[in-house]
Design an enzyme around this catalytic site. Structure first.
Site, PDB file in Angstrom:
ATOM      1  N   GLN A 121      34.843   1.883  46.324  1.00 36.65           N
ATOM      2  CA  GLN A 121      33.795   1.590  47.300  1.00 36.65           C
ATOM      3  C   GLN A 121      33.037   0.322  46.929  1.00 36.65           C
ATOM      4  OE1 GLN A 121      31.777   5.567  48.618  1.00 36.65           O
ATOM      5  NE2 GLN A 121      32.477   5.895  46.510  1.00 36.65           N
ATOM      6  N   ASN A 122      33.323  -0.231  45.750  1.00 37.15           N
ATOM      7  CA  ASN A 122      32.584  -1.374  45.240  1.00 37.15           C
ATOM      8  C   ASN A 122      33.091  -2.687  45.830  1.00 37.15           C
ATOM      9  OD1 ASN A 122      31.261   0.498  43.666  1.00 37.15           O
ATOM     10  ND2 ASN A 122      32.505   0.095  41.864  1.00 37.15           N
ATOM     11  N   VAL A 123      32.193  -3.639  45.965  1.00 38.06           N
ATOM     12  CA  VAL A 123      32.546  -4.959  46.500  1.00 38.06           C
ATOM     13  C   VAL A 123      32.491  -6.038  45.421  1.00 38.06           C
ATOM     14  CG1 VAL A 123      31.799  -4.372  48.841  1.00 38.06           C
ATOM     15  CG2 VAL A 123      30.148  -5.414  47.260  1.00 38.06           C
ATOM     16  N   ASP A 124      32.296  -5.624  44.169  1.00 41.87           N
ATOM     17  CA  ASP A 124      32.105  -6.599  43.086  1.00 41.87           C
ATOM     18  C   ASP A 124      33.399  -7.179  42.530  1.00 41.87           C
ATOM     19  OD1 ASP A 124      33.094  -4.525  41.332  1.00 41.87           O
ATOM     20  OD2 ASP A 124      31.048  -3.730  41.168  1.00 41.87           O
ATOM     21  N   HIS A 166      35.427  -1.210  51.035  1.00 40.94           N
ATOM     22  CA  HIS A 166      34.347  -1.940  51.708  1.00 40.94           C
ATOM     23  C   HIS A 166      34.487  -3.451  51.596  1.00 40.94           C
ATOM     24  CE1 HIS A 166      31.879   1.957  51.036  1.00 40.94           C
ATOM     25  NE2 HIS A 166      32.562   1.991  52.166  1.00 40.94           N
ATOM     26  N   CYS A 204      35.206 -15.986  58.735  1.00 41.18           N
ATOM     27  CA  CYS A 204      34.539 -16.535  59.916  1.00 41.18           C
ATOM     28  C   CYS A 204      34.642 -15.518  61.043  1.00 41.18           C
ATOM     29  CB  CYS A 204      35.190 -17.855  60.331  1.00 41.18           C
ATOM     30  SG  CYS A 204      34.525 -18.515  61.886  1.00 41.18           S
ATOM     31  N   CYS A 256      36.867 -17.558  64.191  1.00 43.21           N
ATOM     32  CA  CYS A 256      38.308 -17.851  64.067  1.00 43.21           C
ATOM     33  C   CYS A 256      39.013 -16.938  63.072  1.00 43.21           C
ATOM     34  CB  CYS A 256      38.526 -19.314  63.695  1.00 43.21           C
ATOM     35  SG  CYS A 256      38.025 -19.741  61.990  1.00 43.21           S
ATOM     36  N   ASN A 267      30.084  11.529  37.016  1.00 43.83           N
ATOM     37  CA  ASN A 267      28.931  10.821  37.577  1.00 43.83           C
ATOM     38  C   ASN A 267      27.664  11.314  36.904  1.00 43.83           C
ATOM     39  OD1 ASN A 267      27.920   8.995  39.818  1.00 43.83           O
ATOM     40  ND2 ASN A 267      26.696  10.825  40.228  1.00 43.83           N
TER      41      ASN A 267
END
Length: 288
Positions: A113-116, A131, A139, A142, A256
């Protein structure tokens, strides 16, 4: 076992949870679902911490970003500062242990789930980034995709002398800045068509692309076990995969620090630091 307990009442349950985790990994076919808690040891904060309370207000929404030039200016100013920390972060022991287990065949797939991008940096290039990833920019007109490094250089050129000093970083890569720093920030358009640029991540209020969701369900359906790492599973985006696994009778282990929304679905839980737990689990699997 070389893994510290988070509180005096937890050791027995945590030890049992670690044993369950090792047994599942030894059996192979494990799918990992990781969240922000896996990256805290790399210096990137999580969303809620052990208390389960959100550390900040709701992040930028897709509707706000696309509907307001001022919102985009605020986002890119804050993200321009925060990106330096994200770009400089290194995979930690947890990321490295996951990659070691993947290379040895004990972990079949990774969904994050991380975007790092830290799984990617650790060598897990096949990780499904649910994600998206901050290292890419898209963009909205385009659909051309470029690197964040390229955009960073353009933003530096447009905003010569922009200085933010120290700023509090949020898990999605933006930094908290005073309004006076944001107001004069200049946003770069798409170099190909002049359109609006957006980080290639799923904002709040935006849907995960359906093909990506289908791929994750396929991985979960084929898994012999599902291991959740560092996620409170508060949002449906990740929780649905745990529910899917549990409904199919697939064992779920949650590692966790703090309660999660799916604790009742887990066959075992470990409430200890992820780097130490995963390093120890990988050691036991390797020596077993």
């Amino acid at each position: 076992m070389g893994v510290p307990a988070t509180n005096p009442g937890a050791p027995a349950a945590d030890a049992a949870g670690l044993e369950a985790l090792v047994r599942l990994l030894a059996g192979r076919g494990v799918v990992v679902l990781s969240g922000a808690g896996l990256s805290t040891e790399s210096g990137i904060p999580d969303y809620r911490g052990e208390t389960g309370s959100r550390r900040r207000g709701t992040p930028m929404t897709y509707q706000e970003f696309t509907g307001s030039e001022a919102a985009r200016r605020r986002y890119w100013a804050r993200s321009h500062v925060g990106w330096r920390t994200i770009a400089g972060a290194e995979p930690n022991a947890g990321h490295r242990a996951v990659e070691q287990l993947r290379r040895s065949g004990h972990v079949a797939a990774v969904i994050t789930q991380n975007v790092d991008g830290l799984h990617h940096a650790a060598g897990t290039r096949t990780a499904v980034e649910l994600h998206g990833a901050l290292r890419r920019v898209v963009c909205l007109a385009c659909r051309r995709t470029t690197s964040r490094e390229e955009l960073d250089g353009r933003l530096d050129a447009l905003n010569a002398g922009f200085r933010a000093g120290s700023a509090r970083l949020n898990p999605d890569g933006d930094a908290e800045l005073p309004p006076e720093l944001v107001d004069g920030f200049r946003v770069a358009p798409c170099p190909a068509c002049g359109g609006v640029l957006k980080p290639d991540v799923v904002f709040f209020g935006e849907s995960v692309p359906e093909p990506r969701v289908r791929r994750c369900f396929e991985l979960v359906d084929a898994a012999q076990a599902l291991v959740v790492l560092g996620s409170s599973l508060t949002v449906l985006s990740g929780l649905r995969f745990v529910r899917r696994a549990a409904a199919a009778g697939t064992p779920v282990v949650i590692v966790n620090q703090g309660a999660t929304r799916a604790d009742e679905l887990a066959a075992a839980r470990v409430g200890l630091p992820l780097g130490a737990v995963l390093t120890e689990a990988a050691r036991r699997v390797r020596s077993g």
